[in-house]
Design a protein around this motif. Structure first.
Motif, PDB file in Angstrom:
ATOM      1  N   TYR A   1       0.959  -1.225  -0.254  1.00 64.17           N
ATOM      2  CA  TYR A   1      -0.150  -0.078   0.121  1.00 64.17           C
ATOM      3  C   TYR A   1       0.831   1.144  -0.019  1.00 64.17           C
ATOM      4  N   PHE A   2       0.633   2.474  -0.632  1.00 62.32           N
ATOM      5  CA  PHE A   2       1.060   3.691  -0.718  1.00 62.32           C
ATOM      6  C   PHE A   2       0.321   3.871   0.402  1.00 62.32           C
ATOM      7  N   VAL A   3       0.873   5.237   1.355  1.00 59.84           N
ATOM      8  CA  VAL A   3       0.072   6.440   2.135  1.00 59.84           C
ATOM      9  C   VAL A   3       0.500   7.695   1.433  1.00 59.84           C
ATOM     10  N   LEU A   4      -0.359   8.271   1.736  1.00 61.37           N
ATOM     11  CA  LEU A   4      -0.410   9.238   0.630  1.00 61.37           C
ATOM     12  C   LEU A   4      -0.211  11.074   1.437  1.00 61.37           C
ATOM     13  N   MET A   5       0.839  11.628   1.728  1.00 67.17           N
ATOM     14  CA  MET A   5       0.584  13.246   2.460  1.00 67.17           C
ATOM     15  C   MET A   5       0.871  14.265   1.088  1.00 67.17           C
TER      16      MET A   5
ATOM     17  N   MET B   1      -1.720  18.377  -4.887  1.00 63.64           N
ATOM     18  CA  MET B   1      -1.786  17.166  -6.211  1.00 63.64           C
ATOM     19  C   MET B   1      -1.242  16.254  -4.159  1.00 63.64           C
ATOM     20  N   TRP B   2      -1.508  15.015  -4.274  1.00 66.25           N
ATOM     21  CA  TRP B   2      -0.575  14.457  -2.834  1.00 66.25           C
ATOM     22  C   TRP B   2       0.512  14.419  -3.547  1.00 66.25           C
ATOM     23  N   GLU B   3       1.295  14.776  -2.646  1.00 67.37           N
ATOM     24  CA  GLU B   3       2.677  15.213  -2.548  1.00 67.37           C
ATOM     25  C   GLU B   3       4.079  13.753  -2.103  1.00 67.37           C
TER      26      GLU B   3
ATOM     27  N   SER C   1      -1.213  -0.924   8.376  1.00 67.17           N
ATOM     28  CA  SER C   1      -1.255   0.089   9.722  1.00 67.17           C
ATOM     29  C   SER C   1       0.583   0.832   8.933  1.00 67.17           C
ATOM     30  N   LEU C   2       0.035   1.728   9.203  1.00 68.22           N
ATOM     31  CA  LEU C   2       1.903   2.222   9.421  1.00 68.22           C
ATOM     32  C   LEU C   2       1.236   4.354  10.411  1.00 68.22           C
ATOM     33  N   THR C   3       1.898   4.359  11.066  1.00 65.77           N
ATOM     34  CA  THR C   3       2.330   6.106  11.511  1.00 65.77           C
ATOM     35  C   THR C   3       3.884   6.114  10.724  1.00 65.77           C
ATOM     36  N   LEU C   4       3.320   8.041  11.168  1.00 68.45           N
ATOM     37  CA  LEU C   4       4.448   9.157  10.952  1.00 68.45           C
ATOM     38  C   LEU C   4       4.557  10.024  11.146  1.00 68.45           C
ATOM     39  N   PRO C   5       5.920  10.096  11.570  1.00 66.49           N
ATOM     40  CA  PRO C   5       6.024  11.784  11.728  1.00 66.49           C
ATOM     41  C   PRO C   5       5.690  12.844  11.448  1.00 66.49           C
ATOM     42  N   TYR C   6       4.754  12.953  11.211  1.00 65.51           N
ATOM     43  CA  TYR C   6       3.501  13.861  10.696  1.00 65.51           C
ATOM     44  C   TYR C   6       2.528  14.435  11.248  1.00 65.51           C
ATOM     45  N   SER C   7       1.965  15.731  11.950  1.00 70.36           N
ATOM     46  CA  SER C   7       0.599  16.058  12.083  1.00 70.36           C
ATOM     47  C   SER C   7       0.028  16.127  11.713  1.00 70.36           C
ATOM     48  N   LYS C   8      -1.394  15.352  11.886  1.00 68.13           N
ATOM     49  CA  LYS C   8      -2.548  15.110  11.100  1.00 68.13           C
ATOM     50  C   LYS C   8      -3.363  16.536  10.712  1.00 68.13           C
ATOM     51  N   ASP C   9      -2.864  17.443  11.383  1.00 69.49           N
ATOM     52  CA  ASP C   9      -2.691  18.807  12.290  1.00 69.49           C
ATOM     53  C   ASP C   9      -3.009  19.382  10.201  1.00 69.49           C
TER      54      ASP C   9
ATOM     55  N   ALA D   1      -4.395   9.619   3.081  1.00 71.73           N
ATOM     56  CA  ALA D   1      -4.550   8.157   1.761  1.00 71.73           C
ATOM     57  C   ALA D   1      -4.177   7.536   1.883  1.00 71.73           C
ATOM     58  N   VAL D   2      -5.115   6.346   1.094  1.00 71.42           N
ATOM     59  CA  VAL D   2      -3.992   4.774   1.539  1.00 71.42           C
ATOM     60  C   VAL D   2      -4.212   4.712   0.372  1.00 71.42           C
ATOM     61  N   GLN D   3      -3.959   3.987  -0.734  1.00 71.21           N
ATOM     62  CA  GLN D   3      -4.431   3.198  -1.331  1.00 71.21           C
ATOM     63  C   GLN D   3      -3.754   2.219  -1.704  1.00 71.21           C
ATOM     64  N   SER D   4      -4.439   1.032  -2.871  1.00 76.17           N
ATOM     65  CA  SER D   4      -3.867   0.035  -2.961  1.00 76.17           C
ATOM     66  C   SER D   4      -3.041  -0.731  -4.102  1.00 76.17           C
ATOM     67  N   VAL D   5      -1.908  -1.645  -4.124  1.00 70.56           N
ATOM     68  CA  VAL D   5      -1.503  -1.484  -5.203  1.00 70.56           C
ATOM     69  C   VAL D   5      -1.047  -3.305  -5.472  1.00 70.56           C
ATOM     70  N   ALA D   6      -0.587  -3.224  -6.239  1.00 68.96           N
ATOM     71  CA  ALA D   6      -1.334  -4.898  -7.735  1.00 68.96           C
ATOM     72  C   ALA D   6       0.503  -5.268  -7.641  1.00 68.96           C
ATOM     73  N   GLU D   7       0.259  -6.704  -7.299  1.00 65.47           N
ATOM     74  CA  GLU D   7       1.509  -7.195  -7.953  1.00 65.47           C
ATOM     75  C   GLU D   7       2.564  -6.707  -9.282  1.00 65.47           C
ATOM     76  N   SER D   8       1.945  -5.771  -9.978  1.00 60.50           N
ATOM     77  CA  SER D   8       2.042  -5.203 -11.440  1.00 60.50           C
ATOM     78  C   SER D   8       2.274  -3.660 -10.995  1.00 60.50           C
ATOM     79  N   GLY D   9       1.981  -3.357 -10.356  1.00 58.78           N
ATOM     80  CA  GLY D   9       2.721  -2.142  -9.709  1.00 58.78           C
ATOM     81  C   GLY D   9       1.519  -1.618  -9.917  1.00 58.78           C
ATOM     82  N   ALA D  10       0.201  -1.598 -10.632  1.00 55.33           N
ATOM     83  CA  ALA D  10      -1.260  -1.071 -10.726  1.00 55.33           C
ATOM     84  C   ALA D  10      -1.548  -1.098  -9.019  1.00 55.33           C
ATOM     85  N   GLU D  11      -1.578   0.917  -9.425  1.00 55.78           N
ATOM     86  CA  GLU D  11      -2.487   1.969  -7.649  1.00 55.78           C
ATOM     87  C   GLU D  11      -4.018   1.644  -8.323  1.00 55.78           C
TER      88      GLU D  11
END
Length: 450
Positions: free
Chosen positions: A392-396, A403-405, A414-422, A427-437
């Motif tokens: 998965y990609f967690v986008l920020m 745009m997502w940066e 699950s993923l914890t990032l050192p960035y404030s939700k404030d 967002a979260v997106q699924s990624v296939a074996e082929s790389g398709a997002e």
């Protein structure tokens, strides 16, 4: 002096390295894009424009809408031979009820469709690529006068035909539906019929990419000539938003994150990834100012739908009778189109559609943990219902960014990032074996564990 110059050089180089972006292209998608032919697109536009009228109410079997529909069907059936039995085509007929407006009495109509069946039996998603094939003159009720409709919307119809040609011989997890609508100029009749059918029959619509007026690169009045940009329109507040969804949207300030807006960002990212020297402009409107298109009925039924259109419209060649007046040629004629530009827009469609149809389903129950005050952000989700996700990609992105940066990769749920939700959206997106997002999913707050 030499030392100072060397220092400046190092700073310049470090800035160059910092600005570098890695672009990874799927080789199969890149090959399909290379097969898109501007000559093929031009051929389809000229054939469609050669019928006297593609007005929805035209019943001329030789030079009217029925003849044009048979042409599109013949192309779909021809391409189906390369699909190994996975593509089928049909003209689906229906009746448009009289509305005392643009449909005087109950009238026959039809959509031309080709279905490319997905290879994953568990994947019931349907991705729709569409355009309307009906045309009009200045008088929207003129069903007999010549109305070539080369750009509006022979261009979109030609793109759908060309995509069916190329994609028919390839395999995708999900099903792709190629549609040439009728009745757009009379009030979005063909699209409304199909959107209502999809809703009533419970189709799992993954996304709708509607193409309308995509083949011109020069504008009237402003005299701009530019074949380097196209537009994607997406709704801000969902047309079918429920009261509960509106409450959540307001609570988390997600006014710029409708599902259609996520799809628009997806198209921009994938279009610019595969189509060189081309920019996809995000327009934060459901359609052009006070106007509409065939994506609208799907959006009203709660489906993810956007409109793709050229950057600069030329109103000398749109909704005008063919004529020469004061030395100016009016009318939607094939000679005023830019077929290389049309090729680029078609390529953006292919890059996005192929990636979507081969991606896993969206992650489920995407949450952002707000149980405690924290300057870190934790996101949690569940695996897709179908389609294996390699990760998965967690986008920020910053709250002011369109745009997502940044993308953070994980194989966990699950993923914890050192960035404030404030300060950021995630967002979260699924990624296939082929790389398709897949299309990113915005998280909703997690106040307590279930």
């Amino acid at each position: 002096m030499r030392k100072n110059l060397y220092t400046i050089f190092l700073v310049f180089c470090s800035q160059m390295v910092f600005a570098q972006t890695t672009i990874i292209r799927n080789s199969e998608i890149a090959k399909m894009i290379s097969e898109i032919s501007s000559d093929s697109l031009e051929h389809h536009v000229r054939v469609l424009a050669s019928f006297n009228s593609r007005h929805t109410l035209s019943i001329d079997e030789e030079e009217g809408m029925p003849a044009a529909q048979q042409y599109v069907l013949s192309k779909f059936n021809h391409f189906a031979k390369q699909s190994g039995g996975r593509m089928t085509a049909e003209i689906e007929k229906f009746v448009i009820p009289g509305d005392d407006r643009r449909i005087p009495t109950d009238s026959p109509a039809a959509n031309v469709m080709a279905t490319l069946k997905g290879i994953n039996p568990a994947d019931d998603r349907i991705f729709i690529i569409s355009a309307h094939m009906d045309s009009r003159n200045k008088d929207v009720m003129d069903e007999k006068g010549p109305s070539p409709g080369a750009n509006d919307n022979g261009s979109g119809t030609a793109a759908v035909i060309e995509l069916a040609r190329i994609m028919a011989s390839h395999q995708f997890s999900a099903t792709i539906l190629f549609v040439a609508f009728t009745g757009e100029e009379q009030g979005l009749k063909g699209a409304t019929y199909l959107a209502d059918k999809a809703k009533n029959e419970g189709w799992n619509i993954g996304a709708v990419l509607n193409n309308d007026i995509i083949g011109n690169s020069s504008s009237s009045e402003t005299l701009i000539k530019d074949n380097l940009m196209m537009r994607v329109f997406s709704e801000t507040i969902p047309a079918a938003e429920t009261e509960q969804e509106a409450t959540i949207r307001k609570y988390i300030n997600a006014d710029n994150d409708s599902k259609s807006r996520q799809l628009a960002r997806y198209i921009k990212e994938h279009g610019e990834r595969y189509v060189d020297q081309f920019e996809v402009k995000l327009i934060y409107r459901a359609d052009r100012f006070l106007r509409g298109g065939d994506q609208t009925p799907f959006a009203k039924n709660g489906m993810t739908a956007i409109r793709i259109s050229e950057m600069n419209e030329n109103f000398l060649h749109q909704h005008e009778n063919v004529r020469m007046e004061d030395g100016v040629q009016y009318g939607d004629l094939p000679d005023f189109m830019d077929y290389e530009y049309l090729r680029k827009v078609t390529a953006v469609n292919l890059a996005s559609l192929a990636s979507l149809a081969d991606s896993p389903d969206q992650p489920l129950e995407v949450k952002i943990d707000v149980r405690n005050l924290s300057n870190q952000t934790t996101l949690l989700w569940k695996a897709p219902k179908f389609g294996k996700a390699k990760g998965y990609f967690v986008l920020m992105r910053e709250t002011s960014s369109s745009m997502w940066e940044r993308k953070f990769w994980t194989t966990d749920t699950s993923l914890t990032l050192p960035y404030s939700k404030d300060n950021y959206f995630f967002a979260v997106q699924s990624v296939a074996e082929s790389g398709a997002e897949g299309i990113p999913v915005l998280p909703t707050p997690l106040f307590k564990l279930n």
